[in-house]
Design an enzyme around this catalytic site. Structure first.
Site, PDB file in Angstrom:
ATOM      1  N   ASP A  10       0.984  -1.085  -0.039  1.00 44.84           N
ATOM      2  CA  ASP A  10       0.311  -0.048  -0.058  1.00 44.84           C
ATOM      3  C   ASP A  10       1.071   1.474  -0.348  1.00 44.84           C
ATOM      4  O   ASP A  10       1.973   1.400   0.297  1.00 44.84           O
ATOM      5  CB  ASP A  10      -0.728  -0.174   1.531  1.00 44.84           C
ATOM      6  N   ASP A  12      -0.045   5.059   0.576  1.00 41.87           N
ATOM      7  CA  ASP A  12      -0.984   6.266   1.653  1.00 41.87           C
ATOM      8  C   ASP A  12      -0.787   5.268   3.032  1.00 41.87           C
ATOM      9  O   ASP A  12      -1.233   4.531   3.344  1.00 41.87           O
ATOM     10  CB  ASP A  12      -1.729   6.670   1.268  1.00 41.87           C
ATOM     11  N   GLU A  56     -13.777  10.190  -4.161  1.00 43.66           N
ATOM     12  CA  GLU A  56     -15.838   9.701  -3.080  1.00 43.66           C
ATOM     13  C   GLU A  56     -15.449  11.007  -2.164  1.00 43.66           C
ATOM     14  O   GLU A  56     -16.578  11.061  -1.593  1.00 43.66           O
ATOM     15  CB  GLU A  56     -14.747   8.478  -3.163  1.00 43.66           C
ATOM     16  N   HIS A  84      -9.885  18.069  -8.206  1.00 37.53           N
ATOM     17  CA  HIS A  84      -9.109  16.376  -7.437  1.00 37.53           C
ATOM     18  C   HIS A  84      -7.575  16.462  -8.470  1.00 37.53           C
ATOM     19  O   HIS A  84      -6.627  16.962  -7.841  1.00 37.53           O
ATOM     20  CB  HIS A  84      -9.961  14.917  -8.332  1.00 37.53           C
ATOM     21  N   ASP A 185      -1.964   0.076   6.215  1.00 37.27           N
ATOM     22  CA  ASP A 185      -1.671   0.257   7.494  1.00 37.27           C
ATOM     23  C   ASP A 185      -3.127   0.380   8.009  1.00 37.27           C
ATOM     24  O   ASP A 185      -2.785   1.309   9.004  1.00 37.27           O
ATOM     25  CB  ASP A 185      -0.805   1.887   6.636  1.00 37.27           C
TER      26      ASP A 185
HETATM   27  C1  XBP Z   1      -5.828   5.713   0.070  1.00 39.96           C
HETATM   28  C2  XBP Z   1      -6.573   6.716  -0.354  1.00 39.96           C
HETATM   29  C3  XBP Z   1      -6.364   8.078  -1.437  1.00 39.96           C
HETATM   30  C4  XBP Z   1      -5.334   9.430  -0.293  1.00 39.96           C
HETATM   31  C5  XBP Z   1      -5.269  10.293  -1.393  1.00 39.96           C
HETATM   32  O1  XBP Z   1      -5.612   5.008   1.447  1.00 39.96           O
HETATM   33  O2  XBP Z   1      -7.165   6.656   0.523  1.00 39.96           O
HETATM   34  O3  XBP Z   1      -7.435   8.484  -1.138  1.00 39.96           O
HETATM   35  O4  XBP Z   1      -5.380   9.830   0.419  1.00 39.96           O
HETATM   36  O5  XBP Z   1      -4.823  10.098  -2.391  1.00 39.96           O
HETATM   37  P1  XBP Z   1      -5.197   3.956   0.886  1.00 39.96           P
HETATM   38  P2  XBP Z   1      -6.208  10.644  -4.019  1.00 39.96           P
HETATM   39  O6  XBP Z   1      -3.170   4.114   1.603  1.00 39.96           O
HETATM   40  O7  XBP Z   1      -5.898   2.476   1.442  1.00 39.96           O
HETATM   41  O8  XBP Z   1      -4.397   3.256  -0.180  1.00 39.96           O
HETATM   42  O9  XBP Z   1      -6.578  12.064  -3.598  1.00 39.96           O
HETATM   43  O10 XBP Z   1      -5.189  10.610  -5.394  1.00 39.96           O
HETATM   44  O11 XBP Z   1      -7.101   9.775  -4.040  1.00 39.96           O
HETATM   45 MG    MG Z   2      -2.850   2.958   3.224  1.00 40.13          MG
END
Ligand code: XBP
Ligand code: MG
Length: 256
Positions: A10, A12, A56, A84, A185
């Site tokens: 993953d 983020d 979303e 976005h 995470d």
């Molecule tokens: C990450 C997300 C992303 C980021 C923002 O989740 O949900 O939406 O917060 O990025 P994960 P974007 O770590 O579970 O993949 O604005 O590009 O969506």
């Molecule tokens: Mg994550």
């Protein structure tokens, strides 16, 4: 002992703490530029993070919090897509300027995994260009080639907690679940990985510390570095890691 053939990461919260000093700041910049009076606080963002995907998440905010919004006549999908896109540009600028660092042990483990011929992939909800910016700016442009696949964002119809991104990754790479180890995470992350029957290590962060990680094989503070031990916090296989202060390729194979 058998070993994992592939590591699926993953992004983020797992590769880097991108949310508070990256995505949140970028969202607020994009809102201000669009003439919206919206400003998300860290506390509010904590709640909004239950919805994955930036577009979303904005729609969810509009529906749940009913903030000031006088663009009722616009096509919401198009409108949020344009905000976005601006948010993504801001995020990439921040990453380019070094605002986000990799979490402890990530660079070390990626290098070890490559040296031991483990296959690498990214399976994330975030936008593709956010991933390439993060990797290029932390590990160098050459690191993009370390990953056989970067599965990101809208490549699947349903984002995490749906398992689609992991099913997509397995299919594209010709792998079965037993061959793979996932690094996540968050609650949404483990729901997605477990939806595809994948062995999962959780590295917690400030936003996800109290999430329900039921089903995770191992929950740790981070991957650890030789000069900074990680802490084992839980997981169904945690008993095999009592003596471990750094997660490396050899210790991770205990999960196989
Ligand atoms: C990450 C997300 C992303 C980021 C923002 O989740 O949900 O939406 O917060 O990025 P994960 P974007 O770590 O579970 O993949 O604005 O590009 O969506
Ligand atoms: Mg994550």
């Amino acid at each position: 002992m058998s070993s994992f053939d592939a590591y699926l990461f993953d992004v983020d919260g797992t590769l880097a703490d991108t949310e508070r000093d990256g995505h949140l700041v970028a969202f607020n910049q994009a809102f201000a530029e669009a003439g919206l009076s919206w400003h998300w606080s860290v506390e509010l963002y904590f709640d909004l993070l239950t919805v994955t995907g930036g577009k979303e998440r904005m729609l969810h905010y509009l529906e749940k919090y009913d903030p000031p919004f006088d663009s009722i006549s616009v096509d919401l999908e198009d409108y949020f897509a344009s905000i976005h896109a601006a948010k993504t540009d801001h995020f990439k600028d921040m990453v380019d300027n070094g605002a986000v660092a990799l979490r402890p042990g990530i660079a070390r483990l990626l290098n070890e995994a490559r040296a031991q011929k483990r296959r690498l992939a990214i399976s994330t909800t975030t936008t593709y260009s956010n991933v390439t910016a993060l990797l290029s700016n932390t590990l160098g442009k050459k690191s993009l080639a370390w990953f056989e696949l970067i599965a990101a964002g809208d490549v699947v119809a349903k984002k995490k907690p749906a398992a689609d991104i992991y099913h997509y990754t397995l299919k594209e790479m010709g792998l079965v679940a037993e061959q793979c180890l996932v690094f996540e995470d968050s609650r949404n992350g483990i729901l997605a990985s477990k939806g595809a029957n994948l062995t999962t290590v959780i590295t917690v962060n400030d936003f996800t510390l109290n999430h329900d990680f039921s089903g995770a094989e191992l929950v740790v503070s981070d991957l650890g570095e030789p000069n900074s031990a990680m802490q084992v916090l839980g997981g169904s296989q945690s008993q095999y890691f009592a003596d471990v202060s750094v997660l490396d390729v050899a210790t991770l194979d205990r999960l196989r």
